[in-house]
Each structure stands twice: as structure tokens, then as C-alpha cells.
Enzyme design. Structure first.
Site, PDB file in Angstrom:
ATOM      1  CG  HIS A  61     -37.864  -4.543   2.054  1.00  0.00           C
ATOM      2  ND1 HIS A  61     -36.961  -4.997   2.983  1.00  0.00           N
ATOM      3  CD2 HIS A  61     -39.101  -4.889   2.513  1.00  0.00           C
ATOM      4  CE1 HIS A  61     -37.626  -5.584   3.964  1.00  0.00           C
ATOM      5  NE2 HIS A  61     -38.921  -5.542   3.703  1.00  0.00           N
ATOM      6  CG  ASN A  66     -38.993  -8.651   5.699  1.00  0.00           C
ATOM      7  OD1 ASN A  66     -38.114  -7.829   5.947  1.00  0.00           O
ATOM      8  ND2 ASN A  66     -40.252  -8.305   5.471  1.00  0.00           N
ATOM      9  CB  CYS A  85     -39.334  -3.032   5.784  1.00  0.00           C
ATOM     10  SG  CYS A  85     -39.947  -4.371   6.813  1.00  0.00           S
TER      11      CYS A  85
END
Ligand code: UT7
Length: 325
Positions: A252, A282, A115
Site C-alpha cells: 500500500h 495515499n 486502504c
């Protein structure tokens, strides 16, 4: 003293057409729209169609970013793709995107930091451009996490989605001032002791399979809020800038609660925080450029703004990039 700096020329994004809502997920596993929204802020995620691969999503985002930058694919001499869900074990997704864009010069390669991948890719491309070895870079975060999700595990399958985002960077002369456009500073970290908390239980060398994502959500949450603020503080310390100087915080996009708690811990005002996690869940390395593309297209992020990117991911890896837009 004159030097080179990596200036943002444009950003772009692509989300697959098919959406999967929380209510639809509630038909697959024992969950509810209320639980998902309350714990994560996610309302829906996009899922790549059969045969639609990470490089295809990345190519679409790259074309959008090139159009936004007003330059041709041929003007690019460096492509860095952050992904943990490559089309193939090899060759790299970056070379597939390079070919799809018709680029036959320069260099393209993948980078894997889960990520945090996009922030790592910006930091990497930025160093190439600043050294003078390359002129214009496409930095792409592209993922098809739907392919590595265990769709029977409600603790993970509600969180992730597919998508891609891209940024065009150009090496331009600079006097080095914090008020001049470009990437001002980047700070990357990793600590491999945390593998078990967020990992995929397959891979070419270990199991000869692709595997599924496994996560100890609470542990990751604790780390994301507790630890990663150090790289943001490092960026402020390196530039002499403060949270008050910041126009936008683009973290993020994993969980709305993590985003809000991180901003609060850093003393960044909620109205300066960009959150798009409700739109796409996500998307790992694609999440930061997706958020940038939304906030740039709707006029929030403007030329001259001070923008802090921050991300955390499996490894653990984490990083920040402070950019004068
Ligand atoms: O990009 C980096 C990667 N990942 C992340 O950033 C994710 C980090 N972690 C998180 O976002 C959160 O920890 C989650 C959203 C994954 C979980 O939220 P939480 O507030 O930490 O919940 P929890 O794991 O403590 O679970 C609370 C309850 C549990 O039931 P019991 O034990 O209290 O009876 C879970 O079994 O919620 C249950 N639960 C669910 N219920 C409905 C877990 N997943 C679900 C679900 N639907 N999908």
C-alpha cells in the site's frame, strides 16, 4: 489435480488531471514541501474535478485494464469495487461502473476495507473465479478521498489523493504449482478495536453526514510497520516460498518510510520494492493497483514474476496476495 486459478490478464489506472503539489498545499495550511517529502515521500497528489466521481475514475481505470488485457467489457461477468468514497450511499459504485461499461449480465458489488480494499477485493474475486461460478473479473480500487479530507487539518490533508486502478482476472485451469501463473494465496485480517485511530467522523446511520477523515498518524504508522508483516509471512508459509523468491513487493502506497521499513523488516531487498507514492500520495484502495499499473507499464513486472501485494487500512484491516504474474 486440475483446478481453477485466477490469472492476471491486465492492469490499468487512472489519475484525475488536476494535480496539487506540496508547494500549493503550503499556501493552504502551515506545511512545507521539505516536511512532506521528508516524512512521507509524497511530492504531489491528483484531485478529482468538480462533478468527477469515484465511479468515473473507476470506469477509466477499468477501460485501461480491459485494453491492457485485450478483452471486451462484455467478457466480464464479475465486478468487485473496493472503495470507501462511493458516489452515493447506495446503489454501489460497482453497479454504476457496470452500467457505464455497458455490461448488463453478471454481478457487480462494492467492498469496503479502506486502504486494504484492493487486496480484499482480489481475495474475494479470486474465490469466486476459483469456485467456477464466474469466468472473468474486473477488480477495481477507486477513491475520491479529497471529498472526505478536512482541508484545514495539516496532519491529514497533505497525505491523500484521488485515483483508481484496476485488474482483470480470468479463471484458468492449473495443476496447482507455485510456478504456474495466477493468484497463489491470499491472507486477510481485521481488528475492529482500532476504530478511533483511523476513521471518518460521519456516516448515514451515525450522523446522517459524510464526515471527515480523522487519524492518529503515529499510531497508524506503528501498526502498519509493526503488525501487518504477519500476513506476508503467512503467504510465504502457505506456499513454501521465501522473500528471496520474490520478484516484486507492491505494498500500500501511504508513506515511503512505511514502505521501506516494512520491506526491511520482511527481508525484502529495496530494489524489489515498488513505490509510486511520490506520484499520487495515499489513494487508499486505489494505491496498490496504481503501483501495479506503473510497474507493469514500465516493464518491471513481467509475466512469470512472483509479486506480493500487501496493504493496511482503517478498521484496522490488513492483507496480502501472492501472485505469479
Ligand atoms: O493508509 C493508512 C493510513 N495512513 C497512514 O499510513 C499514515 C501513517 N502515519 C504517517 O504516515 C505519519 O505518522 C505521518 C506522516 C502522518 C506523520 O509523520 P510523523 O513522523 O509521525 O510526525 P508526527 O505526527 O510525530 O509530527 C511531527 C511534527 C509535529 O509537531 P511537533 O508536535 O513535533 O511540534 C506535528 O505537529 O510535525 C508536525 N506536523 C507537520 N508539520 C508540517 C504534522 N503534520 C505536519 C505537516 N507539515 N503537514
Amino acid at each position: 489435480m486440475p483446478q481453477l486459478r485466477s490469472v492476471v490478464l491486465g492492469v490499468g489506472a487512472y489519475l484525475p488531471q488536476k494535480t496539487l503539489t506540496n508547494d500549493e498545499l503550503a499556501k493552504l495550511v502551515d506545511t512545507s514541501d521539505a516536511w512532506i517529502v521528508q516524512r512521507t515521500g509524497i511530492k504531489e497528489r491528483h484531485i478529482a474535478a468538480e462533478g468527477e466521481t469515484t465511479s468515473m475514475l473507476g470506469e477509466m481505470a477499468a477501460r485501461d485494464a480491459l485494453a491492457n488485457a485485450g478483452i471486451a467489457a462484455d467478457d466480464i461477468d464479475l465486478i468487485v469495487v473496493a472503495t470507501s468514497t462511493p458516489d452515493w450511499t447506495f446503489p454501489s459504485t460497482a453497479t454504476q461502473i457496470q452500467a457505464a461499461l455497458g455490461i448488463t449480465h453478471g454481478v457487480a458489488f462494492d467492498l469496503q476495507a479502506v486502504c486494504s480494499g484492493f487486496v480484499f477485493a482480489v481475495a474475494t474475486a479470486e474465490k469466486f473465479l476459483r469456485s467456477g461460478s464466474h469466468k472473468r473479473a474486473l477488480v477495481i480500487g477507486a477513491e475520491t478521498f479529497s471529498r472526505i479530507i478536512d482541508w484545514t487539518d495539516r496532519t491529514t490533508c497533505v497525505l491523500f489523493g484521488d485515483g483508481a486502478g484496476a485488474m482483470v482476472l480470468e479463471a484458468q485451469p492449473s495443476q496447482g504449482g507455485a510456478d504456474e501463473r495466477g493468484v497463489l494465496t491470499t491472507h486477510l485480517r481485521s481488528d475492529g478495536r482500532h476504530r478511533a485511530k483511523l476513521h471518518v467522523d460521519g456516516g448515514p446511520s451515525a450522523t446522517q453526514t459524510v464526515g471527515h477523515l480523522r487519524m492518529e498518524g503515529k499510531e497508524v504508522f506503528r501498526f502498519a510497520v509493526g503488525q501487518v508483516t504477519d500476513v506476508v509471512k503467512d503467504a510465504f508459509a502457505a506456499t513454501g516460498l521465501t522473500p528471496e523468491d520474490l520478484d516484486w513487493f507492491v505494498p500500500h502506497q501511504a508513506n515511503r518510510r512505511i514502505i521501506d521499513m516494512s520491506a526491511q523488516k520482511l527481508g525484502i531487498a529495496p530494489e524489489k520494492t515498488i513505490a509510486t507514492v511520490h506520484l499520487h500520495g495515499n489513494t487508499s484502495a486505489a494505491s496498490v493497483p496504481l503501483a501495479l499499473a506503473v510497474a507493469s507499464a514500465d516493464g518491471r513486472i513481467k509475466r512469470g514474476d512472483l509479486v506480493m501485494l500487501e496493504a493496511v487500512g482503517g478498521g484496522f484491516t490488513w492483507g496480502s496476495a501472492l501472485i505469479r504474474w
